[in-house]
Design an enzyme around this catalytic site. Structure first.
Site, PDB file in Angstrom:
ATOM      1  N   LEU A 108     -40.580 -35.576  19.062  1.00  0.00           N
ATOM      2  CA  LEU A 108     -41.530 -35.136  20.094  1.00  0.00           C
ATOM      3  C   LEU A 108     -40.879 -34.188  21.111  1.00  0.00           C
ATOM      4  O   LEU A 108     -41.456 -33.880  22.154  1.00  0.00           O
ATOM      5  CB  LEU A 108     -42.146 -36.338  20.818  1.00  0.00           C
ATOM      6  CG  LEU A 108     -42.994 -37.268  19.950  1.00  0.00           C
ATOM      7  CD1 LEU A 108     -43.609 -38.381  20.783  1.00  0.00           C
ATOM      8  CD2 LEU A 108     -44.103 -36.494  19.226  1.00  0.00           C
ATOM      9  N   ALA A 113     -37.370 -30.966  26.128  1.00  0.00           N
ATOM     10  CA  ALA A 113     -38.142 -31.137  27.377  1.00  0.00           C
ATOM     11  C   ALA A 113     -37.191 -31.344  28.560  1.00  0.00           C
ATOM     12  O   ALA A 113     -37.402 -30.787  29.644  1.00  0.00           O
ATOM     13  CB  ALA A 113     -39.103 -32.310  27.240  1.00  0.00           C
ATOM     14  N   ASP A 154     -38.757 -25.777  19.331  1.00  0.00           N
ATOM     15  CA  ASP A 154     -39.004 -26.833  20.329  1.00  0.00           C
ATOM     16  C   ASP A 154     -38.918 -26.293  21.754  1.00  0.00           C
ATOM     17  O   ASP A 154     -39.818 -26.483  22.563  1.00  0.00           O
ATOM     18  CB  ASP A 154     -37.968 -27.964  20.178  1.00  0.00           C
ATOM     19  CG  ASP A 154     -38.257 -28.873  19.003  1.00  0.00           C
ATOM     20  OD1 ASP A 154     -39.078 -28.500  18.147  1.00  0.00           O
ATOM     21  OD2 ASP A 154     -37.644 -29.959  18.936  1.00  0.00           O
TER      22      ASP A 154
HETATM   23  O1  PMV Z   1     -36.290 -31.962  16.929  1.00  0.00           O
HETATM   24  P1  PMV Z   1     -37.448 -32.275  16.034  1.00  0.00           P
HETATM   25  O2  PMV Z   1     -37.347 -33.604  15.363  1.00  0.00           O
HETATM   26  O3  PMV Z   1     -38.752 -32.029  16.674  1.00  0.00           O
HETATM   27  O4  PMV Z   1     -37.383 -31.256  14.782  1.00  0.00           O
HETATM   28  C1  PMV Z   1     -37.363 -29.903  14.968  1.00  0.00           C
HETATM   29  C2  PMV Z   1     -37.887 -29.203  13.780  1.00  0.00           C
HETATM   30  C3  PMV Z   1     -36.892 -28.837  12.682  1.00  0.00           C
HETATM   31  O5  PMV Z   1     -37.553 -27.810  11.958  1.00  0.00           O
HETATM   32  C4  PMV Z   1     -36.638 -30.018  11.768  1.00  0.00           C
HETATM   33  C5  PMV Z   1     -35.571 -28.319  13.214  1.00  0.00           C
HETATM   34  C6  PMV Z   1     -35.659 -26.967  13.915  1.00  0.00           C
HETATM   35  O6  PMV Z   1     -34.650 -26.595  14.536  1.00  0.00           O
HETATM   36  O7  PMV Z   1     -36.685 -26.287  13.829  1.00  0.00           O
END
Ligand code: PMV
Length: 318
Positions: A108, A113, A154
């Site tokens: 999440l 964050a 993220d």
């Molecule tokens: O940090 P998470 O669990 O939300 O995963 C991020 C998404 C991935 O594609 C697995 C890793 C990335 O860096 O984009």
């Protein structure tokens, strides 16, 4: 005395996790009602800035030689901002209190964050304007420290707090979706993104052609997902989420606990469901036809063992 408060949202990846690391597009949306918070207080008795992490019940001074292990993330953020910027904030007389509703290591975006939040707080404390591009750049550096080779999705979605169609090296596209209802179920199993991404990389090295094909299919799903979000086609979105989940299973990042929650959501009438984030634990997300349906599926997920459930609505790109 409270000086100011700020907060950042959680996020979910609707399409494209893992494939995004290999250059495919992905879609992430903020979860605005699940957040990390920080408050800065003035306390003239403090000789050095003091940080309190309420969730762990720890407080330490920035002048401490041996800060608690759980403070590493925060200290790293403060050092990085000091290295990369010319900020000058008051050397004493303030306390920063941090608390978060975002469970850690569950896909999440809890670490992104906190990174984004700290950068915003340090700029505010220094009375320095912070552009969104600077926020994304600095938070990406912190993500690199925590996750090795992150795609950047993220920290981008959390910095912008808007749904994004994201592809490495391409301009970020902000999505203006119609209204969608989601329910998120947490298996309660924490998995570090860096480990799951490394395992996928190992399997990728052994079977490049197959994995490239799978990642490309996921990229095409993200393209179609964008259209479904913009046109408000909930059934299509659900169908695409189900197909994306099958491909995530193929690359070995689902788990029995995720599969179980996804099955419950589908059996109870979700239009589609998939894991979200790195996988092998963490959370799943399902799309539903209504808010009421999302609430009732949340109940069923809890009965089936979900540790946390969040119901959230996505609307109008706000
Ligand atoms: O940090 P998470 O669990 O939300 O995963 C991020 C998404 C991935 O594609 C697995 C890793 C990335 O860096 O984009």
């Amino acid at each position: 005395m409270k000086l100011f408060q700020d907060s950042t949202p959680a996020k979910i990846i609707l399409f494209g996790e893992h494939a995004v690391v290999y250059g495919q597009p992905a879609i992430a949306v903020p979860v605005s009602d699940v957040r990390a918070f920080a408050e800065v207080q003035i306390d003239q008795t403090l000789k050095a800035p003091c940080i309190r992490i309420s969730d762990y019940n720890i407080e330490f001074s920035l002048s401490d030689k041996d800060p608690p292990d759980k403070a590493i993330h925060i200290i790293k953020a403060i050092h990085l901002v000091a290295e990369k910027t010319e900020l000058s904030y008051p050397p004493s007389g303030w306390r920063l209190i941090i608390w978060s509703q975002i469970p850690t290591a569950r896909g999440l975006g809890s670490s992104a964050a906190i990174s984004v939040l700290l950068i915003k707080i340090l700029f505010k404390l220094s009375l320095t304007e912070l552009s969104l591009s600077k926020l994304i750049e600095l938070s990406y550096e912190l993500e690199q420290y925590h996750h090795g080779r992150p795609s950047g999705i993220d920290n981008t979605v959390i910095s912008l707090e808007k749904p994004v169609f994201f592809q490495k090296g391409r301009e970020i596209q902000i999505i203006k979706p119609q209204i969608f209802y989601f329910v998120i179920g947490d298996t309660g199993i924490g998995k570090k993104t860096v480990h799951v991404v490394a395992e996928v990389a190992e399997r990728y090295e052994k079977n490049k052609k197959l994995y490239d094909d799978i990642f490309q299919s996921i990229g095409k799903i993200a393209d179609q997902g964008l259209k479904a979000l913009e046109t408000g086609d909930r059934e299509k979105l659900g169908e695409l989420m189900n197909i994306n989940q099958s491909l995530l299973e193929d690359i070995g990042v689902s788990s029995p606990e995720l599969d179980q929650l996804i099955k419950v959501a589908r059996d109870e009438g979700a239009l589609g469901a998939k894991l979200c984030g790195a996988g092998q634990g963490g959370c799943m997300v399902a799309v539903t036809m209504s808010w009421q349906k999302a609430k009732s599926i949340a109940e069923s997920l809890r009965e089936a063992g979900a540790k946390n459930c969040f119901v959230t609505v996505l609307k109008g790109g706000s």
